[in-house]
Design an enzyme around this catalytic site. Sequence first.
Site, mmCIF file in Angstrom:
data_model
loop_
_atom_site.group_PDB
_atom_site.id
_atom_site.type_symbol
_atom_site.label_atom_id
_atom_site.label_comp_id
_atom_site.label_asym_id
_atom_site.label_seq_id
_atom_site.Cartn_x
_atom_site.Cartn_y
_atom_site.Cartn_z
ATOM 1 N N HIS A 1 -15.580 -3.267 7.072
ATOM 2 C CA HIS A 1 -14.777 -2.986 5.881
ATOM 3 C C HIS A 1 -14.846 -4.079 4.824
ATOM 4 O O HIS A 1 -13.975 -4.187 3.976
ATOM 5 C CB HIS A 1 -13.319 -2.681 6.258
ATOM 6 N N ARG B 1 -6.841 -7.700 -10.119
ATOM 7 C CA ARG B 1 -7.564 -8.951 -10.402
ATOM 8 C C ARG B 1 -9.015 -8.615 -10.703
ATOM 9 O O ARG B 1 -9.427 -7.466 -10.593
ATOM 10 C CB ARG B 1 -7.519 -9.843 -9.165
ATOM 11 N N LYS C 1 0.814 -1.219 0.000
ATOM 12 C CA LYS C 1 0.000 0.000 0.000
ATOM 13 C C LYS C 1 0.845 1.265 0.000
ATOM 14 O O LYS C 1 0.473 2.255 -0.634
ATOM 15 C CB LYS C 1 -0.956 -0.004 1.186
ATOM 16 N N GLU D 1 -2.940 6.845 7.953
ATOM 17 C CA GLU D 1 -3.742 7.706 7.079
ATOM 18 C C GLU D 1 -4.714 8.501 7.937
ATOM 19 O O GLU D 1 -5.086 8.079 9.021
ATOM 20 C CB GLU D 1 -4.635 6.841 6.153
HETATM 21 P P1 ADP Z 1 -8.184 -3.722 2.431
HETATM 22 O O1 ADP Z 1 -7.097 -3.797 1.400
HETATM 23 O O2 ADP Z 1 -7.841 -4.428 3.697
HETATM 24 O O3 ADP Z 1 -9.533 -4.088 1.882
HETATM 25 P P2 ADP Z 1 -8.660 -0.890 2.012
HETATM 26 O O4 ADP Z 1 -7.554 0.065 2.085
HETATM 27 O O5 ADP Z 1 -9.122 -1.281 0.645
HETATM 28 O O6 ADP Z 1 -8.277 -2.190 2.855
HETATM 29 O O7 ADP Z 1 -9.902 -0.346 2.838
HETATM 30 C C1 ADP Z 1 -11.045 -1.136 3.056
HETATM 31 C C2 ADP Z 1 -12.173 -0.301 3.640
HETATM 32 O O8 ADP Z 1 -11.752 0.332 4.864
HETATM 33 C C3 ADP Z 1 -12.653 0.850 2.768
HETATM 34 O O9 ADP Z 1 -13.631 0.454 1.827
HETATM 35 C C4 ADP Z 1 -13.227 1.785 3.817
HETATM 36 O O10 ADP Z 1 -14.487 1.305 4.244
HETATM 37 C C5 ADP Z 1 -12.288 1.634 4.986
HETATM 38 N N1 ADP Z 1 -11.182 2.629 4.972
HETATM 39 C C6 ADP Z 1 -9.947 2.449 4.462
HETATM 40 N N2 ADP Z 1 -9.194 3.564 4.606
HETATM 41 C C7 ADP Z 1 -9.953 4.484 5.234
HETATM 42 C C8 ADP Z 1 -9.743 5.848 5.688
HETATM 43 N N3 ADP Z 1 -8.576 6.479 5.530
HETATM 44 N N4 ADP Z 1 -10.780 6.472 6.298
HETATM 45 C C9 ADP Z 1 -11.966 5.848 6.488
HETATM 46 N N5 ADP Z 1 -12.216 4.579 6.100
HETATM 47 C C10 ADP Z 1 -11.225 3.890 5.481
#
Ligand code: ADP
Length: 502
Positions: free
Chosen positions: A234, A290, A115, A199
């Site tokens: 999530h 993917r 990431k 973040e």
């Molecule tokens: P993963 O790769 O584990 O799925 P992501 O980075 O894609 O993680 O984030 C998954 C979910 O987490 C997002 O769809 C959102 O709901 C929440 N999320 C991620 N980053 C943030 C953020 N900075 N602020 C608020 N919610 C977040």
Amino acid sequence: MHSVLIANRGEIAVRIIRACRELGLRSVAVYSEADRGAPHVLMADEAYLLGPAPSAESYLRMDRIVEVAKRAGVDAVHPGYGFLAERAPFARAIRAAGLTFVGPTPETIDAMGDKTEARRRMEAAGVPIVPGITEALVDAREAEQVAGEMGYPVLLKASAGGGGKGMRVVEGPDGIRRAFEAAVREAEAAFGDGAVYVEKYLDRPRHIEIQLLGDSHGNVVHLGERECSIQRRHQKLVEEAPSPILDAGTRAAMGEAAVRAAQAVDYEGAGTVEFLWQDGAFYFLEMNTRIQVEHPVTELITGIDLVQWQLRVAAGEALPWSQEEITFRGHAIECRITSENPDEGFLPSTGRIRHLEIPGGPGVRWDGGIASGGEVGLHYDPLLGKLIVHAPTRTEAVRRMARALEEFVLEGVESCVAFHRRVMAEPQFIAGDLSIRYLEEHPELTRGEDSAEDSRRVTAVIAALLEEEHRHSLRPPRIGGGNGGAVLPPWVSAFRSSNRGR
Ligand code: ADP
């Protein structure tokens, strides 16, 4: 390309076999001992046993899969999603065996799988990222300092994270050091990599992602967005296309940013750039290299078969469309049907599927990997299939989904069908006012105890009313049957005794 091995199971394996068949490709399935007789095994032209039920001994065995691919004489391997789909070493092993990996290069998978590296690359390509840092934190002290400057709440994330794992929200400075240590431990345990970064935690964002297709001739187009804000912990539960919030201008801006992101890593195949959207601004979250679970909603509004195009691009074909030639029609919604009980905190359920009735009629699609008589265990992801609808407008799509869910019958294992029915009838969802907090804002949709509690209250009121009525009747009430007299139904006494001591 003449034949393809599908290194996956369940609904996505079935989906890929269907695409192979329409393209005239021979399909080769692999399976674990738990999946003997599973739909993907029965549907494929050939099938090979990998090993025992646990994924580590079957669907995650790269060596076995490469061996089977060679033995079966296939030309290509499609990884689906999950399992080995985003493991660069698997893509390398397939290529080293002289076969085609249906997906991007191992270098792209590596770059996007981390990431922080993905954030650095996106920033360099001019794509807005979620505010925060782009290097892993060195220690708890640095975490405290960076989070203090950024302002709480913050989100600690594992660089190697995925599937919502390894994330921690920190509300204030008191919790940051401990949360950092815990996040590092969690990331090490889950991904074998303890790198963690931070973040800004957005308070009410929407999850909106852009679907991409790239070919080996340098062409990249986007196929519009999907809104996936209805999530639990999530993890996505309901997805739709288009998003109810985007206007044409923002859609174009997000699409262009996603295409830039893909070009920055020479993207080939199907991929998704995920964004968080809040108050009109959007921020890069991550790229998935993917096919995604929710790809059908994009297929329905664009008329483009994404899985077929994955295979055609892997075979060297060029994409035939310019960006302007990709147009959108109507509205599509997908509900993930999992073997989880929403009334018990989405507890996974197991059992034999006794009865299965798939809805039909106009605009309804079922992408499933189950059949009557099949056993649902705990070895794999609880996703049983996806119910997808398409209609001219969002309102009609919501109604169509509600209708399809009414027709859906699944007996023998608990599922989240009832939850989806409640969502389709919930006013805020119907209005399209979504955010990733939707489920927290609507605990009534997932709190079965509460609906049990409500019906207990209703029962109490009815019982009291009935007793009252009988008290005012001429003859004294008697519980149960008997000759003549006003008789209270037996459930009233049953209710009274079950209710004693509450
Ligand atoms: P993963 O790769 O584990 O799925 P992501 O980075 O894609 O993680 O984030 C998954 C979910 O987490 C997002 O769809 C959102 O709901 C929440 N999320 C991620 N980053 C943030 C953020 N900075 N602020 C608020 N919610 C977040």
